[in-house]
Design a protein around this motif. Structure first.
Motif, PDB file in Angstrom:
ATOM      1  N   THR A 174     -43.860-119.282 -61.026  1.00 51.21           N
ATOM      2  CA  THR A 174     -43.984-120.409 -59.907  1.00 51.21           C
ATOM      3  C   THR A 174     -43.025-119.913 -59.340  1.00 51.21           C
ATOM      4  O   THR A 174     -42.296-120.760 -57.687  1.00 51.21           O
ATOM      5  N   GLU A 175     -41.393-120.274 -59.693  1.00 52.76           N
ATOM      6  CA  GLU A 175     -40.562-120.103 -58.954  1.00 52.76           C
ATOM      7  C   GLU A 175     -39.810-118.984 -58.442  1.00 52.76           C
ATOM      8  O   GLU A 175     -39.966-118.172 -58.543  1.00 52.76           O
ATOM      9  N   PRO A 176     -39.453-118.906 -56.671  1.00 53.41           N
ATOM     10  CA  PRO A 176     -39.121-117.916 -56.643  1.00 53.41           C
ATOM     11  C   PRO A 176     -39.090-116.975 -56.919  1.00 53.41           C
ATOM     12  O   PRO A 176     -37.425-117.539 -58.377  1.00 53.41           O
ATOM     13  N   ALA A 177     -38.971-115.543 -57.312  1.00 53.12           N
ATOM     14  CA  ALA A 177     -38.266-114.222 -58.101  1.00 53.12           C
ATOM     15  C   ALA A 177     -36.431-114.658 -57.300  1.00 53.12           C
ATOM     16  O   ALA A 177     -35.634-114.346 -56.647  1.00 53.12           O
ATOM     17  N   PHE A 178     -35.826-113.879 -58.880  1.00 58.81           N
ATOM     18  CA  PHE A 178     -34.447-113.734 -58.731  1.00 58.81           C
ATOM     19  C   PHE A 178     -34.550-112.356 -57.695  1.00 58.81           C
ATOM     20  O   PHE A 178     -35.699-111.204 -57.517  1.00 58.81           O
ATOM     21  N   VAL A 179     -33.373-112.131 -57.549  1.00 60.59           N
ATOM     22  CA  VAL A 179     -32.716-111.035 -56.267  1.00 60.59           C
ATOM     23  C   VAL A 179     -32.129-109.575 -56.612  1.00 60.59           C
ATOM     24  O   VAL A 179     -30.559-111.356 -56.703  1.00 60.59           O
ATOM     25  N   GLY A 180     -31.961-109.093 -56.544  1.00 58.92           N
ATOM     26  CA  GLY A 180     -30.588-108.762 -56.524  1.00 58.92           C
ATOM     27  C   GLY A 180     -30.961-106.903 -56.905  1.00 58.92           C
ATOM     28  O   GLY A 180     -31.901-107.004 -56.216  1.00 58.92           O
ATOM     29  N   MET A 181     -29.668-106.750 -56.733  1.00 58.25           N
ATOM     30  CA  MET A 181     -29.668-105.226 -56.825  1.00 58.25           C
ATOM     31  C   MET A 181     -28.645-104.391 -57.912  1.00 58.25           C
ATOM     32  O   MET A 181     -28.289-105.186 -58.449  1.00 58.25           O
ATOM     33  N   ILE A 182     -29.005-103.161 -58.295  1.00 53.49           N
ATOM     34  CA  ILE A 182     -28.614-102.571 -59.420  1.00 53.49           C
ATOM     35  C   ILE A 182     -28.196-101.416 -58.726  1.00 53.49           C
ATOM     36  O   ILE A 182     -28.462-100.884 -58.139  1.00 53.49           O
ATOM     37  N   PHE A 183     -26.471-101.352 -59.316  1.00 56.03           N
ATOM     38  CA  PHE A 183     -25.831-100.078 -58.720  1.00 56.03           C
ATOM     39  C   PHE A 183     -25.692 -99.320 -59.833  1.00 56.03           C
ATOM     40  O   PHE A 183     -25.265 -99.792 -61.037  1.00 56.03           O
ATOM     41  N   ASP A 184     -25.820 -97.741 -59.982  1.00 53.80           N
ATOM     42  CA  ASP A 184     -26.270 -97.192 -61.611  1.00 53.80           C
ATOM     43  C   ASP A 184     -25.865 -96.151 -61.557  1.00 53.80           C
ATOM     44  O   ASP A 184     -25.111 -95.525 -60.453  1.00 53.80           O
ATOM     45  N   ALA A 185     -25.051 -95.091 -62.259  1.00 48.55           N
ATOM     46  CA  ALA A 185     -24.232 -94.029 -62.711  1.00 48.55           C
ATOM     47  C   ALA A 185     -25.102 -92.708 -61.850  1.00 48.55           C
ATOM     48  O   ALA A 185     -24.285 -91.350 -61.543  1.00 48.55           O
ATOM     49  N   THR A 186     -26.168 -93.099 -61.201  1.00 48.04           N
ATOM     50  CA  THR A 186     -27.001 -91.905 -60.356  1.00 48.04           C
ATOM     51  C   THR A 186     -26.338 -92.008 -58.916  1.00 48.04           C
ATOM     52  O   THR A 186     -26.168 -91.232 -58.499  1.00 48.04           O
ATOM     53  N   ALA A 187     -25.652 -92.966 -58.638  1.00 52.56           N
ATOM     54  CA  ALA A 187     -25.341 -93.607 -56.835  1.00 52.56           C
ATOM     55  C   ALA A 187     -24.131 -92.403 -57.442  1.00 52.56           C
ATOM     56  O   ALA A 187     -23.367 -91.195 -57.706  1.00 52.56           O
ATOM     57  N   ARG A 188     -24.159 -92.216 -55.492  1.00 52.98           N
ATOM     58  CA  ARG A 188     -22.998 -91.615 -54.622  1.00 52.98           C
ATOM     59  C   ARG A 188     -21.922 -92.068 -53.917  1.00 52.98           C
ATOM     60  O   ARG A 188     -22.465 -93.272 -53.363  1.00 52.98           O
ATOM     61  N   ILE A 189     -21.096 -91.535 -53.179  1.00 53.47           N
ATOM     62  CA  ILE A 189     -20.412 -91.697 -52.182  1.00 53.47           C
ATOM     63  C   ILE A 189     -19.916 -91.162 -51.184  1.00 53.47           C
ATOM     64  O   ILE A 189     -19.766 -90.077 -51.486  1.00 53.47           O
ATOM     65  N   VAL A 190     -20.834 -91.376 -49.457  1.00 55.28           N
ATOM     66  CA  VAL A 190     -21.103 -90.210 -48.894  1.00 55.28           C
ATOM     67  C   VAL A 190     -19.612 -90.479 -47.426  1.00 55.28           C
ATOM     68  O   VAL A 190     -19.952 -91.849 -47.504  1.00 55.28           O
ATOM     69  N   LEU A 250     -26.208-107.073 -58.397  1.00 54.13           N
ATOM     70  CA  LEU A 250     -24.591-107.672 -57.324  1.00 54.13           C
ATOM     71  C   LEU A 250     -26.631-108.402 -56.921  1.00 54.13           C
ATOM     72  O   LEU A 250     -27.573-108.976 -56.615  1.00 54.13           O
ATOM     73  N   PRO A 251     -26.470-110.124 -57.367  1.00 53.46           N
ATOM     74  CA  PRO A 251     -27.491-111.370 -57.617  1.00 53.46           C
ATOM     75  C   PRO A 251     -27.609-111.655 -55.576  1.00 53.46           C
ATOM     76  O   PRO A 251     -26.530-111.807 -54.760  1.00 53.46           O
ATOM     77  N   GLN A 252     -28.579-111.676 -54.991  1.00 54.73           N
ATOM     78  CA  GLN A 252     -29.096-111.559 -53.598  1.00 54.73           C
ATOM     79  C   GLN A 252     -28.366-113.139 -52.601  1.00 54.73           C
ATOM     80  O   GLN A 252     -28.019-112.732 -51.714  1.00 54.73           O
ATOM     81  N   ASN A 253     -28.765-113.712 -53.930  1.00 52.09           N
ATOM     82  CA  ASN A 253     -28.097-115.102 -53.882  1.00 52.09           C
ATOM     83  C   ASN A 253     -26.534-115.265 -53.994  1.00 52.09           C
ATOM     84  O   ASN A 253     -26.544-116.659 -52.918  1.00 52.09           O
ATOM     85  N   ARG A 254     -26.291-114.779 -53.796  1.00 52.73           N
ATOM     86  CA  ARG A 254     -24.014-114.396 -53.456  1.00 52.73           C
ATOM     87  C   ARG A 254     -23.847-113.459 -53.226  1.00 52.73           C
ATOM     88  O   ARG A 254     -23.079-113.987 -52.638  1.00 52.73           O
ATOM     89  N   MET A 255     -24.640-113.122 -51.631  1.00 50.55           N
ATOM     90  CA  MET A 255     -24.304-112.427 -51.370  1.00 50.55           C
ATOM     91  C   MET A 255     -23.140-113.257 -49.846  1.00 50.55           C
ATOM     92  O   MET A 255     -22.661-112.342 -49.385  1.00 50.55           O
ATOM     93  N   ALA A 256     -23.621-113.822 -50.194  1.00 52.09           N
ATOM     94  CA  ALA A 256     -23.145-115.240 -48.803  1.00 52.09           C
ATOM     95  C   ALA A 256     -21.677-115.041 -48.979  1.00 52.09           C
ATOM     96  O   ALA A 256     -21.027-115.541 -48.432  1.00 52.09           O
ATOM     97  N   ASP A 257     -21.294-115.470 -50.430  1.00 51.68           N
ATOM     98  CA  ASP A 257     -20.102-115.593 -50.964  1.00 51.68           C
ATOM     99  C   ASP A 257     -19.087-114.446 -50.952  1.00 51.68           C
ATOM    100  O   ASP A 257     -17.737-115.044 -50.684  1.00 51.68           O
ATOM    101  N   LEU A 258     -19.956-112.976 -50.770  1.00 52.46           N
ATOM    102  CA  LEU A 258     -18.603-112.425 -50.395  1.00 52.46           C
ATOM    103  C   LEU A 258     -17.924-111.764 -49.370  1.00 52.46           C
ATOM    104  O   LEU A 258     -17.990-111.053 -48.129  1.00 52.46           O
ATOM    105  N   ASN A 259     -19.642-112.506 -48.140  1.00 50.04           N
ATOM    106  CA  ASN A 259     -18.672-112.706 -46.653  1.00 50.04           C
ATOM    107  C   ASN A 259     -17.923-114.413 -46.479  1.00 50.04           C
ATOM    108  O   ASN A 259     -17.443-114.955 -46.767  1.00 50.04           O
ATOM    109  N   GLY A 260     -17.049-113.508 -45.952  1.00 43.68           N
ATOM    110  CA  GLY A 260     -15.990-113.908 -45.312  1.00 43.68           C
ATOM    111  C   GLY A 260     -14.887-114.381 -46.285  1.00 43.68           C
ATOM    112  O   GLY A 260     -13.870-115.560 -46.204  1.00 43.68           O
ATOM    113  N   LEU A 261     -15.458-113.478 -47.007  1.00 44.19           N
ATOM    114  CA  LEU A 261     -13.697-113.784 -47.953  1.00 44.19           C
ATOM    115  C   LEU A 261     -12.066-113.475 -47.031  1.00 44.19           C
ATOM    116  O   LEU A 261     -11.922-112.887 -46.316  1.00 44.19           O
TER     117      LEU A 261
END
Length: 452
Positions: A55-71, A173-184
């Protein structure tokens, strides 16, 4: 201004996201009746994981796993490559994942998560923005240097328990903490711009009087806005002009008032001669101590080393950076224009005089050294210090000479900004642009330093 776009594309599936972020396995019989759904919000650039049972808003997040690559772009500069390697190393250290770095022209994998560095336009100088874009995290910056320090600041904050779950092989990375990483605040936000400018002591013909060149110097300072300035050949006439420029800049810009230290090479109380003046932004720095030393065997009195055509001095200032609380040391000198042997003796005296101080603080030495990089005095300097023209990350110069003698061609590089290992030059430039004429018979040199 170019934009560097750091694009972290994260592979996110309903099953893995729900399992990793809630601890539930939707295929488990105990969870029968609980469904998961991924909803892509293109306006907010987010992905939401919702469950019918909540009933509460769902947790919003992203997962970064070992299948990722840097381009990285096929034409990525060295700073972008360093940024990619720095990001990969940080993720390996914190999450135990080893991510390959590949070139965009060699990357054919469109399904796996990726970290992409792209170059484009960006309106705001010295800015970055972290946003979610589809399945991706996007870190945008104004240029490659800004990108590097923005990426470091974001990763230093993100790769901690405060911002996400870091475990072996998985980073979230919890999506609701995204703003905390802006403006550092990044280290580049606290960079220090250091200018060395020989102002040419005399009135010269053909539109190059001190009064005419004063206006040009004022325009240069208003454009480049240095935090620290070292001037050479500063006569008593120039001292009056520089004080007027400082008042002008305080009224017309956000630079605030410049403080000034120094004395004539003819003596501490002399009112004529030449100064190696130091100017510093009073809103940025607090003056802790300063002095002038003579480059001779009697450094506490107006004197010259044997063979020198003139008395030569070095003025220094110990300053506390109000933004960071860090103490820095800034020195400004002018070696004789006679022989290399005399200049080497003067540099030896200067290096020995500053030896105890050089290792304690981030240190900058500006000056007209009247010698080139293949000379003995230069070798003496670089035996203890580094030349920012060599070590600077980016060279924005369009010429390779600092002395020009009011000529369109010819001249030599004899003005340098040296530094120690406690500071890094990220942007270097010989200022060869005109301001309706020449500022001096020397081009100025400006370097942007980041400490630490």
């Amino acid at each position: 201004m170019k934009r560097v776009k750091l694009l972290i594309a994260l592979l996110l599936t309903a099953a893995t996201a729900f399992s990793a972020l809630t601890g539930c396995n939707p295929s488990d019989p105990a969870n029968e009746g609980i469904t998961t759904q991924i909803v892509t919000d293109t306006e907010k650039n987010t992905e939401e994981i919702t469950t019918a049972a909540e009933t509460e808003p769902a947790f919003v997040g992203m997962i970064f796993d070992a299948t990722a690559r840097i381009v990285i772009p096929a034409d990525a500069d060295e700073i972008i490559r360093n940024a990619a390697n720095m990001v990969a190393a940080a993720i390996t250290e914190k999450a135990g994942m080893t991510l390959p770095v590949v070139s965009a022209d060699q990357d054919g994998d469109t399904d796996s998560a990726s970290l992409t560095l792209a170059v484009g336009s960006f309106e705001t100088e010295r800015a970055y923005s972290l946003t979610a874009e589809g399945k991706s995290l996007c870190l945008e910056a104004s240029d490659s240097t800004t990108l590097y320090y923005a990426a470091k600041a974001v990763l230093d904050a993100w790769l901690t328990p405060d911002f996400g779950l870091v475990s072996e092989g998985v980073l979230t990375l919890p999506q609701n903490r995204m703003a905390d990483l802006n403006g550092l605040t990044t280290k580049l936000d606290h960079s220090i711009r250091v200018l060395s400018q020989n102002v040419r002591v005399a009135d010269d013909p053909d539109g190059n009087s001190v009064a005419e060149r004063t206006r040009r110097l004022r325009d240069l300072l208003e454009e480049y806005r240095p935090d620290l300035i070292g001037t050479q050949e500063t006569s008593d006439k120039w001292m009056m002009q520089l004080k007027g420029i400082a008042r002008y800049l305080a009224k017309r810009t956000d630079l605030g008032e410049y403080g000034m230290v120094g004395c004539s090479r003819e003596g501490r109380e002399a009112t004529s001669g030449e100064w190696n003046t130091i100017f510093y932004r009073k809103d940025r720095f607090e003056l802790l101590d300063s002095d002038t030393t003579w480059l001779s065997d009697t450094p506490n009195e107006a004197s010259a080393v044997e063979g020198s055509l003139y008395k030569r001095i070095c003025t220094w200032a110990l300053l506390k950076d109000k933004q960071t609380g860090e103490t820095i040391l800034f020195a400004n000198t002018h070696l004789d224009h006679g022989t290399d042997e005399v200049r080497r003796a003067q540099m030896d005296i200067l290096m020995n005089y500053l030896a105890d101080r050089i290792g304690q603080y981030p240190f900058y030495l500006t000056g007209d050294f009247n010698c080139q990089s293949d000379s003995l005095p230069y070798q003496t300097a670089t035996s203890r210090l580094q030349d920012s023209h060599v070590t600077g990350w980016m060279d924005h110069s369009t010429v390779n000479r600092t002395y020009h003698g009011y000529q369109e061609t010819g001249g030599s590089e004899i003005d340098f900004i040296f530094h120690n290992e406690k500071t890094t030059p990220v942007n270097y430039e010989i200022i060869s642009k005109g301001y309706d004429g020449y500022v001096s018979d020397h081009f100025g040199v400006i370097v942007e330093f980041v400490n630490g």
